[in-house]
Design a protein around this motif. Structure first.
Motif, mmCIF file in Angstrom:
data_model
loop_
_atom_site.group_PDB
_atom_site.id
_atom_site.type_symbol
_atom_site.label_atom_id
_atom_site.label_comp_id
_atom_site.label_asym_id
_atom_site.label_seq_id
_atom_site.Cartn_x
_atom_site.Cartn_y
_atom_site.Cartn_z
ATOM 1 N N GLN A 1 44.422 -56.564 102.385
ATOM 2 C CA GLN A 1 43.894 -56.216 103.707
ATOM 3 C C GLN A 1 44.912 -56.476 104.817
ATOM 4 N N ARG B 1 43.390 -46.195 106.338
ATOM 5 C CA ARG B 1 42.786 -47.427 105.821
ATOM 6 C C ARG B 1 43.695 -48.626 105.934
ATOM 7 N N ILE C 1 38.893 -53.382 112.712
ATOM 8 C CA ILE C 1 37.766 -52.797 111.977
ATOM 9 C C ILE C 1 37.427 -51.445 112.611
ATOM 10 N N ARG C 2 37.218 -50.446 111.762
ATOM 11 C CA ARG C 2 36.932 -49.086 112.232
ATOM 12 C C ARG C 2 35.472 -48.960 112.658
ATOM 13 N N TRP D 1 28.209 -55.430 109.365
ATOM 14 C CA TRP D 1 29.612 -55.054 109.127
ATOM 15 C C TRP D 1 30.082 -55.578 107.783
ATOM 16 N N ASP D 2 31.217 -55.036 107.339
ATOM 17 C CA ASP D 2 31.725 -55.353 106.000
ATOM 18 C C ASP D 2 33.075 -56.058 106.094
ATOM 19 N N SER E 1 32.792 -48.754 109.999
ATOM 20 C CA SER E 1 32.595 -49.901 109.108
ATOM 21 C C SER E 1 31.638 -50.923 109.704
ATOM 22 N N MET E 2 31.071 -50.549 110.851
ATOM 23 C CA MET E 2 30.035 -51.383 111.456
ATOM 24 C C MET E 2 28.842 -50.483 111.730
ATOM 25 N N ALA F 1 36.211 -54.259 104.988
ATOM 26 C CA ALA F 1 36.758 -53.201 105.845
ATOM 27 C C ALA F 1 37.770 -53.731 106.858
ATOM 28 N N LEU F 2 37.935 -55.036 106.927
ATOM 29 C CA LEU F 2 38.882 -55.601 107.899
ATOM 30 C C LEU F 2 40.322 -55.299 107.513
#
Ligand SMILES: Nc1ncnc2c1ncn2[C@@H]1O[C@H](COP(=O)(O)OP(=O)(O)OP(=O)(O)O)[C@@H](O)[C@H]1O
Ligand SMILES: [Mg+2]
Length: 359
Positions: A265, A225, A279-280, A348-349, A283-284, A352-353
């Motif tokens: 982050q 993460r 971004i993983r 996307w979030d 997470s999109m 999560a970046l």
């Protein structure tokens, strides 16, 4: 750290002029399942062999169980090693292989036989003692090698890519068993692997190594993460990294637009100006016809589709960017797999970046 079973301070190792270990400082706790993870040639085996005493350190200190190992030979150390190529003796029986390390012990033969049986049971080979070692499968041989290492009851078991010669299914089964075994015996395991998934699944903590240095030491979840650098992020799983401009607590990300960001982050410090926004794939997501969302949205073109059965991975190019992003989607009933060339809406979030100073 007082409860460290293995403690290295600024350890350097040269092979001639080649600088293989470049200042390794590391504490490994008693009872921990610890992994050394890194690409080929980064120094994993060197570090393991240094702990085992097969290599001496060029400078720095190594303590095992609180004692300086500077002049302690490999066979006097509280360690034992399991190698990648199962170094078992093919002309001996399974029991003779497992009991090999006890040959100079003062135990009587009945006690040795009991110890061999116990060790075989531990690795799931109960009743295999009289078999010829050469008649075993690869997985069984590796279990014999494990039993032979465990019978000496080392404080630390060193495992150098012990599963890499096995096929995928068997490797996954052995990962499971190794983890269970480690919990059961409570011995500290140090596993060398270049397989990031294996490290994530098995370890309490992982040290990621590049070029003789530890790039990050963390739990599997923290590593995944909150990778410290773009390189660590891209090494552990898939990390999409887009060019971004950061100003205060806002990032302007190519193809995705503006989003708020918080200092947590940015694990290696909040960048200002040019940055990389990671971004993983999970997470999109791709939005299907008529699907609405409260998440942030973007759009892109599907340029490649990788169908895995349970999941589909889409490579998607966002407007104003050239490098495709990977988006993973769980396959569920009633949701078709998209074709290449589809223009897709993406959700996307921002939370999560992950931000990197290096772009
Ligand atoms: N005995 C040696 N003499 C000279 N160089 C060596 C020796 N052993 C290792 N090296 C070099 O040190 C570096 C680290 O090697 P090491 O075997 O520790 O890598 P590794 O991370 O275990 O890689 P792999 O995943 O391929 O096993 C490599 O560049 C290697 O060529
Ligand atoms: Mg190696």
């Amino acid at each position: 750290m007082t409860d460290a079973i293995v403690s290295l301070t600024d350890v350097h190792k040269y092979y001639g002029t080649y600088h293989a270990l470049r200042g390794i400082t590391l504490d490994i706790r008693a009872g921990e399942f610890f992994s050394l993870l890194g690409p080929s040639g980064c120094g994993k085996t060197t570090l393991l062999r240094t702990i085992a005493g097969f290599e001496d350190v060029s400078s720095g200190t190594l303590l095992l169980d609180g004692k300086d190992m500077a002049r302690v030979a490999a066979n006097k150390r509280p360690t034992n090693m399991v190698f990648q190529s199962y170094a078992i003796f093919p002309h001996l029986s399974v029991a003779e292989n497992v009991g090999f390390g006890l040959r100079r012990s003062s135990m009587d033969s009945a006690a040795k036989a009991r110890a061999v049986d116990e060790a075989l049971e531990m690795v799931g080979l109960k009743g295999y003692g009289t078999r010829a070692a050469h008649a075993l499968s690869g997985g069984q041989r590796q279990r014999v090698a494990l039993a032979r290492a465990l019978i000496l009851k080392p404080k630390v078991l060193l495992l150098d890519e012990p599963l890499s010669a096995l096929d995928k299914k068997l490797r996954e089964q052995m990962q499971n068993e190794l983890r269970r075994l480690q919990r059961q015996v409570g011995i500290t395991f140090i596993l060398v692997t270049h397989d990031q998934e294996e490290a994530l699944i098995m370890s309490d903590r992982i040290a990621v190594m590049f070029e003789g240095e530890i790039a990050q030491l963390a739990s599997p979840q923290d590593l995944y993460r909150r990778p410290l650098t773009r390189r660590v992020g891209e090494f552990i799983g898939v990390m999409n990294v887009l060019p971004a401009t950061v100003s205060g607590q806002e990032a302007d990300i190519a193809g995705l637009g503006r989003a708020p960001v918080t200092p947590d982050q940015a694990p290696s410090g909040m960048p200002e100006g040019t940055a990389g926004a990671g971004i993983r794939p999970e997470s999109m997501s791709i939005l299907y016809d008529g699907e609405t969302t409260t998440r942030r949205t973007a759009s892109g073109e599907v340029v490649e589709v990788f169908y895995y059965g349970d999941m589909t991975y889409y490579d998607v190019v966002l407007p104003g960017t050239t490098k495709p992003m990977t988006i993973s989607m769980k396959n569920v009933a009633g949701r078709p797999v998209l074709d290449r060339g589809t223009t897709a809406r993406i959700a996307w979030d921002a939370e999560a970046l992950v931000l990197f100073g290096d772009t």
